[in-house]
Design an enzyme around this catalytic site. Structure first.
Site, PDB file in Angstrom:
ATOM      1  N   GLY A   1     -13.258  16.240   1.903  1.00  0.00           N
ATOM      2  CA  GLY A   1     -13.072  16.090   0.455  1.00  0.00           C
ATOM      3  C   GLY A   1     -14.372  16.185  -0.295  1.00  0.00           C
TER       4      GLY A   1
ATOM      5  CG  LEU B   1      -9.565  19.711   0.904  1.00  0.00           C
ATOM      6  CD1 LEU B   1      -9.801  21.089   0.326  1.00  0.00           C
ATOM      7  CD2 LEU B   1      -9.814  18.633  -0.154  1.00  0.00           C
ATOM      8  CG  ASP B   2     -12.390  19.662   3.545  1.00  0.00           C
ATOM      9  OD1 ASP B   2     -12.647  20.860   3.337  1.00  0.00           O
ATOM     10  OD2 ASP B   2     -12.722  18.748   2.765  1.00  0.00           O
ATOM     11  CG  ASP B   3      -6.204  19.010   8.939  1.00  0.00           C
ATOM     12  OD1 ASP B   3      -6.860  18.173   9.588  1.00  0.00           O
ATOM     13  OD2 ASP B   3      -5.047  19.376   9.236  1.00  0.00           O
TER      14      ASP B   3
END
Lengths: 286, 286, 286, 286
Positions: C203, C229-231
């Site tokens: 994040g 997100l960011d995964d």
């Protein structure tokens, strides 16, 4: 840690078309369940190196007949090869002097099963580490080494090694230089730890010289011992950052941690038949 | 990035009781607002080194009078000392040959303000990097260097450096060895990047030799240039892990990233007056 | 850097006896000169992954017929597979906002040939980096993105990407979150750089949060973009040691160097077809 | 290793002009021979932190009178401060469960004198590590901990800790969560090792989750224990690179080496009074 029951085939030969197909076919014909395979091609030297490990459950060729059966393939491709069994625990003799950090580390890893070997013998030119040997219940032999009787000491050492059927030797900060004659008895089977980032600071007192030179990182190197001091094939190296705040004693202390890690990796790889040699270098199939 | 308005005092002297008290008192008497202070004592050499940085806002001593006012303290403790102002942007000349990765990296950091300096001059014995100089709008001078006219070339270089009031030089993979005479004009003010972990592989073709030796890590070293090749005080070093999968070209490619990082750190520290010298070593107050 | 003329075969399938033999046989039958082969077996998932690269000189099968010829083998072993040619330069679009360090780094590597791709397009929601695009002669398009017209902006972006036949996208510190719809157009073909050691500090504002948490290392992560997100699957990560002496600005500056290195490795591996995906992870055959 | 006879003064206070001068003056007035001094200023929080160590030989103030004499200076600058003597060996209790690698490592370092402390007690909820305690001749107490009698167990533990005048506790992979009440007895005096790079993978089974997430580096974190799980001030962290070739067992094995190194550093720094706390962070004056 449960013992695996696998076979490991190590191959080194001129690179050639059809190599992998031939090896894979051979193993498939005998119903091998391949667990790991790793290969390397040196483009410049036109060399092919391979390590393949398979489960012996279901493999329909008796390993005693392997050599004979594999001979056709091996000859066709001019292979240098070796077969190892994971179930065989190689016999390791540890040579040590007074510094005991690498010895203590190896014994701990041996005790936990991380190092899948037997240690029939610790040999030392001092008695300082005897307590450690006893704590881990490993036989300890003190053999004094003096300048004048070094040849005799080596004779005694070699006799003990033979008696215990030792497969390979680890010099865990052993402070005596072995003779060329001694080394020839264990070619590429003596693993040393040198307390510098080789080829920097080969020879004596590397931490002192690193400190004087003002380097910003210190290192440790594990290598096979050859007749030229600190020049054998490098198995593993690592470094740690230092600064002006670190005294010489700090370098020695922090270096000890590096030495332990680097040596134990090299020893484990040797035991697990992960190291191949060529051109005074190693390929480590980790 | 806003320019700080600070003064930096760098001190080197025999270690002695009362030193810090004297320095701190002096600054306090003049109402210094200390932002950073770092010191180092070499126990063996009985040496004291210090870097102290303070805000000039509120400091009630004109820096032009600093030397005279500080003289009593400095003399009492036999200090070697130097005062720098963060507002002064030192003038940097970059020497480069054909490899342009370090140059490109320095220019980018210069352009973003990470390197708080002026670059009045890029000097090269080739024209390959001229486009980069132009992209970043930095003056570029091509001075060919041949074996027979090297002394002449150095004269021309020195004249240009003087003309531009150059404070220090960075050899960004400059492939010519500077003469002892040239070096004497910029003592401890020429920063080089060597593409190995010194003292390993000093001299020519370090990647080739690292590849042949079979090391498991490659390195880069930034150091001040002295008359002995690759032997000057080391400012910064770093390493990267390699394996048998890396070809010589991979070593060169990966080494280039190391070189950029290591050199740019050294240059920044030099610009920010963070590097002190003693006993052919550096202390970096980062 | 001369362009290699090789083919690369990427395979993912259930692990099974005879797999390697079948693949090696197929290539040998067509006279392939194998340059590199790497394989991985996931013991838990019973999955086999392979990358094999061979010289097209001497290969006697037209690559246009490869699919049809290979179909029998592929079907027999339930392979997911893909063939790539090293001679094909994939088309990369770079998305960027204001921070330009990753963009500058990628452009430099593109210009030197380290990244074997074409860059038909740089897309930005700002104009700050236009000068860089011009210095490297890469087309630049400014598309403003606001909260209310984001969907429209993405439509324009997608049209441009299609127009330029873009193969994959790199988010070089692009500060806008892409919609799930956008991402579905380029599954596993959008490479992002996140400025933390994921999954830590996913994040916004990771450096600020790292600074507040008092971590002793900062990191950067390059991953494929998925809807969460960011995964997405992590391609590469690295870290750098920090200390209390590092301010938040220092973290940002030092992190920028990490980001460049990590992103450029991930992009190179993607271009060279070294990344395989499974179970939301990557295998990188480097 | 000879025991140093030094005093260490640790200070934390609002940053203010004249601070260093006042402290340095005080020490100089009493003829202190300063061996090391390190300070840190947090610009944002306007906080000043200092560690200064001096030789007690020649120091003309009895340490029993230090507090009274130093009070004027301390009050003037609103200092939080603490005086320690290097000659005092703090009393450490080690809590351990079944994994013994950290315990074995700490005991070895204790035995060599690297950790300048006494270990009057090892407490375990299992008996697996008793042999190690005996090998190093350290008292071992088995206290079973079950869900229902945890509070009782903690009472017994606390009584033992008091009985042995324990100064601080190390959780060497102790698998029980301590109650908030227990922790309040040893504020900032319980050092834990967590087997991940915090804040990633806080809580249970971090290696499993790291393996599933497909990270490219694993980590270990040593921190002070607070009431919030895995959230206390971080003392030290480190990471190791992994790849798809590493199984979950490899992660656990390699992580164990990280844990040992990270924890032993943190413990040594704690013993040597090198750790200062502020804003849920640590400053380590190493």
């Amino acid at each position: 840690m449960t013992t695996k029951n696998t076979a490991i085939l190590l191959i080194s030969c001129p690179d050639q078309k059809g190599l992998v197909a031939a090896i894979a076919d051979f193993l498939y014909q005998h119903n091998a369940n391949i667990l790991h395979a790793d290969q390397h091609q040196d483009a410049e030297l036109k060399l092919f190196l391979m390590r393949v490990e398979w489960d012996l459950a279901g493999f329909d060729l008796d390993l005693n007949d392997f050599e004979q059966e594999f001979a056709v393939t091996a000859t066709r491709f001019q292979m240098q090869w070796r077969l190892a069994r994971s179930a065989y625990r190689p016999k390791l003799a540890i040579f040590v002097s007074r510094y005991d950090h690498c010895l203590a580390d190896l014994l701990y890893r041996y005790q936990t099963g991380e190092l899948n070997c037997d240690i029939p013998l610790i040999l030392s030119n001092h008695t300082d580490t005897q307590w450690l040997a006893e704590a881990y219940q490993v036989p300890f032999q003190h053999i004094a080494v003096n300048r004048e009787d070094k040849a005799d000491a080596e004779k005694t050492q070699l006799a003990l090694l033979r008696h215990h059927h030792v497969d390979f030797i680890v010099l865990a900060r052993y402070m005596q230089v072995l003779s060329a004659d001694f080394i020839r008895h264990y070619p590429n089977r003596i693993v040393n730890i040198h307390h510098s980032f080789l080829p920097a600071f080969h020879g004596a007192r590397p931490y002192h010289r690193a400190f004087e030179r003002g380097v910003k990182l210190i290192g440790a190197t594990s290598h096979y011992v050859t007749e030229v001091l600190d020049d054998g094939p490098i198995i593993e190296q690592d470094v740690a950052r230092i600064s002006h705040r670190d005294s010489l004693d700090d370098l020695i202390r922090r270096g000890a941690d590096l030495e332990k890690i680097v040596l134990s990796r090299a020893v484990r790889w040797h035991i697990e038949n992960r190291v191949l040699l060529y051109a005074n270098k190693t390929v480590v199939f980790d």
